[in-house]
Design an enzyme around this catalytic site. Structure first.
Site, PDB file in Angstrom:
ATOM      1  N   GLU A 171       8.525   1.664 -15.454  1.00 38.96           N
ATOM      2  CA  GLU A 171       7.279   1.031 -15.029  1.00 38.96           C
ATOM      3  C   GLU A 171       6.242   2.135 -15.011  1.00 38.96           C
ATOM      4  O   GLU A 171       6.280   3.025 -14.173  1.00 38.96           O
ATOM      5  CB  GLU A 171       7.439   0.382 -13.658  1.00 38.96           C
ATOM      6  CG  GLU A 171       6.286  -0.561 -13.312  1.00 38.96           C
ATOM      7  CD  GLU A 171       5.104   0.140 -12.676  1.00 38.96           C
ATOM      8  OE1 GLU A 171       4.117   0.423 -13.410  1.00 38.96           O
ATOM      9  OE2 GLU A 171       5.163   0.432 -11.488  1.00 38.96           O
ATOM     10  N   CYS A 212      -0.614   0.913  -9.813  1.00 38.59           N
ATOM     11  CA  CYS A 212      -0.471   0.716 -11.268  1.00 38.59           C
ATOM     12  C   CYS A 212      -1.089  -0.592 -11.721  1.00 38.59           C
ATOM     13  O   CYS A 212      -1.695  -0.674 -12.789  1.00 38.59           O
ATOM     14  CB  CYS A 212       1.008   0.760 -11.660  1.00 38.59           C
ATOM     15  SG  CYS A 212       1.793   2.361 -11.375  1.00 38.59           S
TER      16      CYS A 212
END
Length: 450
Positions: A232, A266
């Protein structure tokens, strides 16, 4: 090459509070040995009994929420209420997998078999390495560790060098919850030692949340050693506003989500793409919010603040408009005033690079097609959202977003039960929800003849 020592460096002052030595090679070998030994016993514990331990982990995150929040504030500047919220989210994640894990990991019979019986079993694969970032020092661990501990895998955890107290606090929770020795091991590893761990035949896979560069390095090592990996990485998520009957509410949602964790998430809405008839009012409302701030949290480090300042200054030098904020403190602290930025063009770093901090970037577009083209014009593909009064219109555009998580009329669908992950250079694999137990698992076919 080794990294600097693990340090608690308070970003509000720039002071080094505490330092920790790197692990020795003997420490790494001990971690590998204990993790492998624990796996051989933990995998054989019935999943219902593993769930009892995972439930205790959840309860301890809730009980120690204030303590954990204080640690995160000191180590990476997280506002205390957000730190408490993060710990409570960890509780929800561990609870979810404790409750749903037995069903998610249950055997699935293959229908239509002529003669005999075939099922797909979901079995653990072995010790796993987790390489975790500083921005959510507890949540990032939870979404990796919870499903894998339920499956019967064991965990070796290498946290970011800037959050050692967070790493130790989570390890203590695991011990106090009753996990057997070696089932969860924290290591203050160097980069070279990370490679050693991944290459070790006792380790079955690696999960990394972090930068695109770090993901590329870890994926290359994993590939060389034929190991499964989940990544990720970064994101530059679009938030598309087509129209609204409540601009104040949409602007509030946009600002709050962008500023959460001081903009260091993020899947934050890093690119706000707004129809031209709403653009001026939308920018005006964000600017008012920025100008009204009289205090704000620091970024995670002085280096992070300086990098963000350089990206914004590059944009301004090339013609972008800074409406508010964008002031870097003199140092050595890491404060950078929340900013509103417009007029970004392709020749600016801010167009293609992730801005990991409190900067609201707003683009103006004239049509749904133009909005979609801009939204997808990025190397990243983590998440995205579309707002419109007509849900059908919003859904139509959201369906065409090149992302792993598409949202309609909300900045993000979030919860322990909702899968998280991206496409393109935002990585691959999924965490949380039912997909979170489907990564590091042996989907074994088991056939019994008549």
């Amino acid at each position: 090459m080794t990294s600097p020592s693990y340090q608690v460096l308070d970003p509000s002052t720039g002071d080094v509070v505490e330092s920790f030595d790197h692990a020795s090679d003997a420490d790494i070998e001990a971690a590998l040995t204990s993790s492998a030994a624990a796996y051989r016993s933990w995998r054989d514990v019935p999943i219902a009994e593993r769930a009892v331990v995972v439930k205790r982990v959840a309860a301890l995150f809730a009980e120690r929420a204030d303590e954990l929040a204080a640690i995160a504030t000191t180590e990476m500047g997280k506002p205390v209420p957000e730190g408490v919220e993060e710990a409570e989210f960890c509780q929800a994640i561990f609870d979810y997998f404790a409750d749903e894990g037995p069903t998610l990991a249950a055997d699935t019979e293959i229908k239509g078999i002529n003669g005999g019986k075939a099922i797909v079993q979901r079995l653990p694969v072995g010790p796993l390495l987790g390489v975790m970032p500083w921005n959510f020092p507890f949540y990032q661990i939870a979404r990796f560790a919870a499903p894998n501990l339920m499956l019967g895998n064991t965990i070796i955890l290498k946290h970011a060098e800037s959050v050692p107290r967070s790493a130790l606090a989570v390890e203590q929770i695991m011990k106090d919850a009753g996990l057997p020795d070696g089932a969860y091991v924290n290591v203050f590893a160097t980069f070279d030692q990370v490679e050693t761990i991944i290459a070790d035949p006792r380790v079955a896979g690696v999960s990394l949340t972090g930068s695109e560069r770090a993901g590329s390095v870890v994926a290359a090592i994993a590939g060389k050693n034929l190991k499964k990996c989940v990544l990720e990485l970064g994101g530059s998520d679009p938030m598309v506003v087509l129209d609204t009957d409540d601009l104040d509410a949409v602007a509030d949602a946009a600002w709050d989500y962008r500023m959460y964790n001081t903009g260091q998430a993020c899947n934050s809405n890093k690119r706000m793409i707004v129809m031209d008839d709403l653009f001026d009012d939308f920018v005006g409302k964000l600017t008012e919010k920025a100008l009204a701030l009289d205090s704000f949290s620091p970024l995670s480090s002085r280096k992070a603040a300086e990098t963000l300042a350089e990206q914004v200054q590059d944009a301004v030098d090339k013609g972008a408009t800074l409406h508010a904020g964008g002031v870097l403190s003199e140092g050595p602290d890491a404060h950078y005033s929340p900013a509103v930025l417009t007029g970004i063009t392709k020749d600016m770093r801010a167009y293609s690079e992730e801005l990991f901090g409190p900067v609201a970037v707003v683009y103006s577009v004239g049509s749904d097609d133009e909005a979609l083209e801009l939204a997808n014009d990025t190397a990243y593909g983590l998440g995205g959202s579309v707002f419109a009064v007509d849900e059908k219109r919003a859904r139509s555009l959201a369906e065409r977003l090149e992302v792993g998580m598409a949202n309609v009329n909300t900045t993000a669908g979030e919860g322990a039960e909702i899968p998280f992950g991206g496409v393109k250079r935002s990585g691959f694999g999924r965490e949380l929800g039912p997909l979170g137990m489907d990564e590091f698992v042996n989907k074994r076919m088991f056939y019994v003849a008549d």
